[in-house]
Design an enzyme around this catalytic site. Sequence first.
Site, PDB file in Angstrom:
ATOM      1  CB  SER A  52      -0.957  -0.044   1.195  1.00 40.35           C
ATOM      2  OG  SER A  52      -2.009   0.865   1.050  1.00 40.35           O
ATOM      3  CG  ASP A  72      -7.001  -3.256  -2.844  1.00 40.67           C
ATOM      4  OD1 ASP A  72      -7.646  -2.441  -2.174  1.00 40.67           O
ATOM      5  OD2 ASP A  72      -5.773  -3.405  -2.764  1.00 40.67           O
ATOM      6  CG  HIS A 124      -5.607  -2.677   0.662  1.00 35.98           C
ATOM      7  ND1 HIS A 124      -4.871  -2.404  -0.464  1.00 35.98           N
ATOM      8  CD2 HIS A 124      -5.065  -1.909   1.665  1.00 35.98           C
ATOM      9  CE1 HIS A 124      -3.921  -1.513  -0.176  1.00 35.98           C
ATOM     10  NE2 HIS A 124      -4.025  -1.202   1.111  1.00 35.98           N
TER      11      HIS A 124
END
Length: 273
Positions: free
Chosen positions: A95, A224, A253
Amino acid sequence: MSTFTTSDGTDIFYKDWGAGQPVVFSHGWPLNADAWDVQLRLVADHGFRAVAHDRRGHGRSGQPWQGNHMDQYADDLAELIEKLDLNDAILVGHSTGGGEVARYIGRHGTGRVAKAVLLGAVPPLMLKTENNPEGTPIDAFDEIRAGVAADRSQFYWDLSEAFYGFNLPGATQSEGARRAFWLWSMQVGLKGAYDCVKQFSETDFTGDLARIDVPTLVAHGDADQIVPIAAAALKTAQLVKNATLKVYPGAPHGLTGAYEQAFNADLLDFIRS
Protein backbone atom coordinates in the site's frame (compact mmCIF):
# COMPACT_ATOMS: atom_id res chain seq x y z
CA MET A 1 13.70 -1.69 21.33
CA SER A 2 15.93 -1.10 18.31
CA THR A 3 15.83 2.52 17.19
CA PHE A 4 18.02 4.95 15.30
CA THR A 5 17.86 8.71 14.97
CA THR A 6 17.54 10.23 11.51
CA SER A 7 19.52 13.23 10.34
CA ASP A 8 16.58 15.50 11.24
CA GLY A 9 16.41 14.11 14.78
CA THR A 10 13.47 11.70 14.46
CA ASP A 11 13.69 8.35 16.24
CA ILE A 12 12.73 5.40 14.02
CA PHE A 13 11.84 2.02 15.49
CA TYR A 14 12.78 -1.12 13.56
CA LYS A 15 12.83 -4.91 13.84
CA ASP A 16 15.82 -6.93 12.66
CA TRP A 17 15.28 -10.69 12.70
CA GLY A 18 17.37 -13.55 11.36
CA ALA A 19 20.45 -13.57 9.15
CA GLY A 20 21.19 -13.76 5.44
CA GLN A 21 20.16 -11.67 2.43
CA PRO A 22 18.07 -8.78 3.79
CA VAL A 23 14.36 -8.48 3.05
CA VAL A 24 13.16 -5.00 4.07
CA PHE A 25 9.44 -4.43 4.61
CA SER A 26 7.56 -1.11 4.44
CA HIS A 27 4.04 -1.08 5.92
CA GLY A 28 0.80 0.52 4.81
CA TRP A 29 -1.20 3.39 6.32
CA PRO A 30 -2.17 3.66 9.15
CA LEU A 31 -0.32 0.62 10.49
CA ASN A 32 3.20 -0.21 11.64
CA ALA A 33 5.84 -2.93 11.29
CA ASP A 34 3.73 -5.40 13.30
CA ALA A 35 1.46 -5.79 10.27
CA TRP A 36 4.36 -7.68 8.63
CA ASP A 37 5.13 -10.05 11.54
CA VAL A 38 3.93 -13.19 9.75
CA GLN A 39 6.07 -12.40 6.71
CA LEU A 40 9.04 -11.33 8.84
CA ARG A 41 9.04 -14.65 10.63
CA LEU A 42 8.46 -16.52 7.37
CA VAL A 43 11.50 -15.13 5.57
CA ALA A 44 13.71 -15.27 8.67
CA ASP A 45 12.79 -18.95 9.12
CA HIS A 46 13.93 -19.56 5.53
CA GLY A 47 17.40 -18.10 5.80
CA PHE A 48 16.84 -14.38 5.18
CA ARG A 49 17.36 -11.32 7.34
CA ALA A 50 13.99 -9.66 7.96
CA VAL A 51 13.90 -5.93 8.64
CA ALA A 52 10.85 -3.69 9.13
CA HIS A 53 10.46 -0.19 10.56
CA ASP A 54 7.64 1.96 11.85
CA ARG A 55 7.26 4.93 9.49
CA ARG A 56 7.75 8.30 11.19
CA GLY A 57 4.55 9.34 12.91
CA HIS A 58 3.47 5.69 13.16
CA GLY A 59 3.79 3.02 15.83
CA ARG A 60 6.83 3.31 18.10
CA SER A 61 8.69 5.85 15.97
CA GLY A 62 8.85 9.56 16.73
CA GLN A 63 5.95 11.85 15.89
CA PRO A 64 7.50 15.01 14.44
CA TRP A 65 5.31 17.88 13.33
CA GLN A 66 7.28 18.27 10.11
CA GLY A 67 8.52 15.74 7.57
CA ASN A 68 5.36 13.68 7.11
CA HIS A 69 5.79 13.44 3.34
CA MET A 70 6.84 10.80 0.83
CA ASP A 71 10.33 12.16 0.12
CA GLN A 72 11.14 12.06 3.83
CA TYR A 73 9.65 8.59 4.24
CA ALA A 74 11.96 7.39 1.47
CA ASP A 75 14.95 9.16 3.00
CA ASP A 76 14.21 7.56 6.39
CA LEU A 77 14.22 4.17 4.68
CA ALA A 78 17.53 5.05 3.03
CA GLU A 79 19.05 6.01 6.39
CA LEU A 80 17.88 2.71 7.90
CA ILE A 81 19.39 0.72 5.03
CA GLU A 82 22.64 2.63 5.33
CA LYS A 83 22.75 2.34 9.13
CA LEU A 84 22.42 -1.44 8.92
CA ASP A 85 24.72 -1.48 5.85
CA LEU A 86 22.27 -3.62 3.91
CA ASN A 87 23.25 -4.76 0.41
CA ASP A 88 21.45 -6.89 -2.19
CA ALA A 89 18.28 -6.04 -0.28
CA ILE A 90 14.83 -7.14 -1.37
CA LEU A 91 12.41 -4.28 -0.71
CA VAL A 92 8.79 -5.20 0.01
CA GLY A 93 6.12 -2.53 0.29
CA HIS A 94 2.40 -2.81 0.91
CA SER A 95 0.00 0.00 0.00
CA THR A 96 1.63 3.28 1.13
CA GLY A 97 4.75 1.23 1.79
CA GLY A 98 4.82 0.37 -1.90
CA GLY A 99 4.94 4.08 -2.63
CA GLU A 100 7.74 4.43 -0.11
CA VAL A 101 9.74 1.70 -1.89
CA ALA A 102 9.16 3.30 -5.30
CA ARG A 103 10.16 6.76 -4.04
CA TYR A 104 13.25 5.30 -2.32
CA ILE A 105 14.42 3.88 -5.65
CA GLY A 106 13.49 7.10 -7.42
CA ARG A 107 15.62 9.16 -5.01
CA HIS A 108 18.39 6.72 -4.07
CA GLY A 109 18.63 4.21 -6.91
CA THR A 110 19.14 0.46 -6.72
CA GLY A 111 22.78 0.27 -5.69
CA ARG A 112 21.78 -1.60 -2.51
CA VAL A 113 18.70 -3.29 -3.98
CA ALA A 114 18.42 -6.71 -5.66
CA LYS A 115 14.64 -7.02 -6.08
CA ALA A 116 11.39 -5.29 -5.18
CA VAL A 117 7.87 -6.40 -4.28
CA LEU A 118 4.91 -4.03 -4.58
CA LEU A 119 1.84 -5.49 -2.87
CA GLY A 120 -1.50 -3.70 -3.13
CA ALA A 121 0.67 -0.66 -3.69
CA VAL A 122 -0.50 2.90 -4.35
CA PRO A 123 1.73 3.69 -7.40
CA PRO A 124 1.58 5.08 -9.93
CA LEU A 125 -1.17 7.48 -8.72
CA MET A 126 -4.30 6.87 -6.68
CA LEU A 127 -6.02 10.19 -7.34
CA LYS A 128 -8.44 10.56 -10.23
CA THR A 129 -7.24 13.22 -12.65
CA GLU A 130 -7.79 14.08 -16.28
CA ASN A 131 -4.80 11.90 -17.16
CA ASN A 132 -5.70 9.21 -14.63
CA PRO A 133 -9.45 8.60 -15.04
CA GLU A 134 -9.22 5.18 -13.35
CA GLY A 135 -8.21 6.85 -10.08
CA THR A 136 -10.25 7.58 -6.97
CA PRO A 137 -11.99 11.00 -6.71
CA ILE A 138 -10.56 13.51 -4.23
CA ASP A 139 -13.85 13.43 -2.29
CA ALA A 140 -13.00 9.94 -1.03
CA PHE A 141 -9.71 11.15 0.44
CA ASP A 142 -11.38 14.21 1.93
CA GLU A 143 -13.76 11.81 3.69
CA ILE A 144 -10.79 9.88 5.07
CA ARG A 145 -9.26 13.06 6.45
CA ALA A 146 -12.58 14.08 7.96
CA GLY A 147 -13.00 10.67 9.59
CA VAL A 148 -9.51 10.71 11.06
CA ALA A 149 -9.94 14.25 12.39
CA ALA A 150 -13.43 13.76 13.85
CA ASP A 151 -13.37 10.29 15.47
CA ARG A 152 -10.33 8.32 14.41
CA SER A 153 -11.09 5.38 16.70
CA GLN A 154 -14.47 4.68 15.08
CA PHE A 155 -13.10 5.51 11.63
CA TYR A 156 -10.28 2.95 11.91
CA TRP A 157 -12.65 0.28 13.20
CA ASP A 158 -15.03 0.85 10.28
CA LEU A 159 -12.16 0.96 7.78
CA SER A 160 -10.87 -2.43 8.89
CA GLU A 161 -13.91 -4.17 7.40
CA ALA A 162 -13.26 -3.04 3.83
CA PHE A 163 -9.49 -3.24 4.32
CA TYR A 164 -9.72 -7.00 4.80
CA GLY A 165 -12.70 -7.46 2.51
CA PHE A 166 -14.91 -8.77 5.29
CA ASN A 167 -17.83 -6.96 3.66
CA LEU A 168 -17.49 -9.04 0.48
CA PRO A 169 -19.91 -11.92 -0.22
CA GLY A 170 -18.70 -15.18 1.30
CA ALA A 171 -15.85 -13.58 3.24
CA THR A 172 -14.67 -15.32 6.41
CA GLN A 173 -14.80 -12.78 9.22
CA SER A 174 -11.97 -12.30 11.74
CA GLU A 175 -12.72 -9.97 14.60
CA GLY A 176 -9.15 -10.54 15.76
CA ALA A 177 -7.77 -9.11 12.52
CA ARG A 178 -10.02 -6.08 12.86
CA ARG A 179 -8.99 -5.54 16.48
CA ALA A 180 -5.31 -5.76 15.51
CA PHE A 181 -5.84 -3.25 12.69
CA TRP A 182 -7.56 -0.87 15.11
CA LEU A 183 -4.78 -1.24 17.71
CA TRP A 184 -2.00 -0.53 15.20
CA SER A 185 -3.92 2.38 13.74
CA MET A 186 -4.48 4.02 17.12
CA GLN A 187 -0.71 4.15 17.63
CA VAL A 188 -0.38 6.66 14.77
CA GLY A 189 -0.14 10.28 15.84
CA LEU A 190 -3.03 12.36 14.56
CA LYS A 191 -0.77 14.79 12.70
CA GLY A 192 1.19 12.03 10.94
CA ALA A 193 -1.95 10.10 10.06
CA TYR A 194 -3.68 13.16 8.61
CA ASP A 195 -0.65 14.31 6.61
CA CYS A 196 -0.03 10.85 5.19
CA VAL A 197 -3.42 10.75 3.45
CA LYS A 198 -2.27 13.38 0.96
CA GLN A 199 0.99 11.53 0.44
CA PHE A 200 -0.48 8.15 -0.46
CA SER A 201 -3.31 9.59 -2.53
CA GLU A 202 -1.82 12.51 -4.45
CA THR A 203 1.82 11.54 -4.98
CA ASP A 204 2.63 10.66 -8.60
CA PHE A 205 5.17 7.82 -8.64
CA THR A 206 5.37 7.46 -12.43
CA GLY A 207 8.92 8.77 -12.60
CA ASP A 208 10.01 6.59 -9.68
CA LEU A 209 8.65 3.45 -11.34
CA ALA A 210 10.67 4.23 -14.45
CA ARG A 211 13.85 4.07 -12.35
CA ILE A 212 13.19 0.57 -11.05
CA ASP A 213 15.69 -1.63 -12.90
CA VAL A 214 15.61 -4.76 -10.74
CA PRO A 215 13.22 -7.73 -10.93
CA THR A 216 9.92 -6.64 -9.42
CA LEU A 217 6.87 -8.59 -8.29
CA VAL A 218 3.69 -6.52 -8.62
CA ALA A 219 0.99 -8.30 -6.59
CA HIS A 220 -2.60 -7.15 -6.09
CA GLY A 221 -6.04 -8.48 -5.21
CA ASP A 222 -8.66 -7.76 -7.85
CA ALA A 223 -11.30 -7.10 -5.16
CA ASP A 224 -9.18 -4.46 -3.42
CA GLN A 225 -11.56 -1.73 -2.21
CA ILE A 226 -8.83 0.51 -0.80
CA VAL A 227 -6.38 0.68 -3.72
CA PRO A 228 -8.37 -0.39 -6.79
CA ILE A 229 -6.25 -2.47 -9.13
CA ALA A 230 -7.09 -0.60 -12.36
CA ALA A 231 -5.26 2.56 -11.31
CA ALA A 232 -2.49 0.70 -9.49
CA ALA A 233 -0.95 -2.69 -10.29
CA LEU A 234 -2.25 -2.93 -13.84
CA LYS A 235 -0.51 0.35 -14.69
CA THR A 236 2.56 -0.25 -12.54
CA ALA A 237 3.30 -3.57 -14.25
CA GLN A 238 3.44 -1.74 -17.58
CA LEU A 239 5.74 0.99 -16.29
CA VAL A 240 8.31 -1.13 -14.44
CA LYS A 241 10.96 -2.98 -16.41
CA ASN A 242 11.31 -6.66 -15.47
CA ALA A 243 7.95 -6.63 -13.70
CA THR A 244 5.95 -9.78 -13.00
CA LEU A 245 2.25 -9.16 -12.38
CA LYS A 246 0.39 -11.47 -9.99
CA VAL A 247 -3.34 -10.92 -9.59
CA TYR A 248 -5.23 -12.67 -6.78
CA PRO A 249 -8.88 -13.24 -7.78
CA GLY A 250 -11.36 -12.05 -5.16
CA ALA A 251 -8.61 -10.87 -2.80
CA PRO A 252 -8.94 -7.68 -0.72
CA HIS A 253 -6.37 -5.05 0.25
CA GLY A 254 -5.14 -6.47 3.54
CA LEU A 255 -3.46 -9.85 3.85
CA THR A 256 -5.87 -12.36 5.34
CA GLY A 257 -6.84 -16.03 5.05
CA ALA A 258 -6.17 -17.82 1.77
CA TYR A 259 -4.91 -14.60 0.19
CA GLU A 260 -2.17 -14.27 2.78
CA GLN A 261 -1.19 -17.91 2.36
CA ALA A 262 -0.97 -17.53 -1.43
CA PHE A 263 1.07 -14.35 -1.19
CA ASN A 264 3.45 -15.90 1.34
CA ALA A 265 4.18 -18.75 -1.06
CA ASP A 266 4.71 -16.34 -3.95
CA LEU A 267 6.93 -14.10 -1.82
CA LEU A 268 9.17 -17.00 -0.88
CA ASP A 269 9.39 -18.20 -4.47
CA PHE A 270 10.29 -14.71 -5.67
CA ILE A 271 12.98 -13.93 -3.10
CA ARG A 272 14.56 -17.37 -3.55
CA SER A 273 14.64 -17.24 -7.36
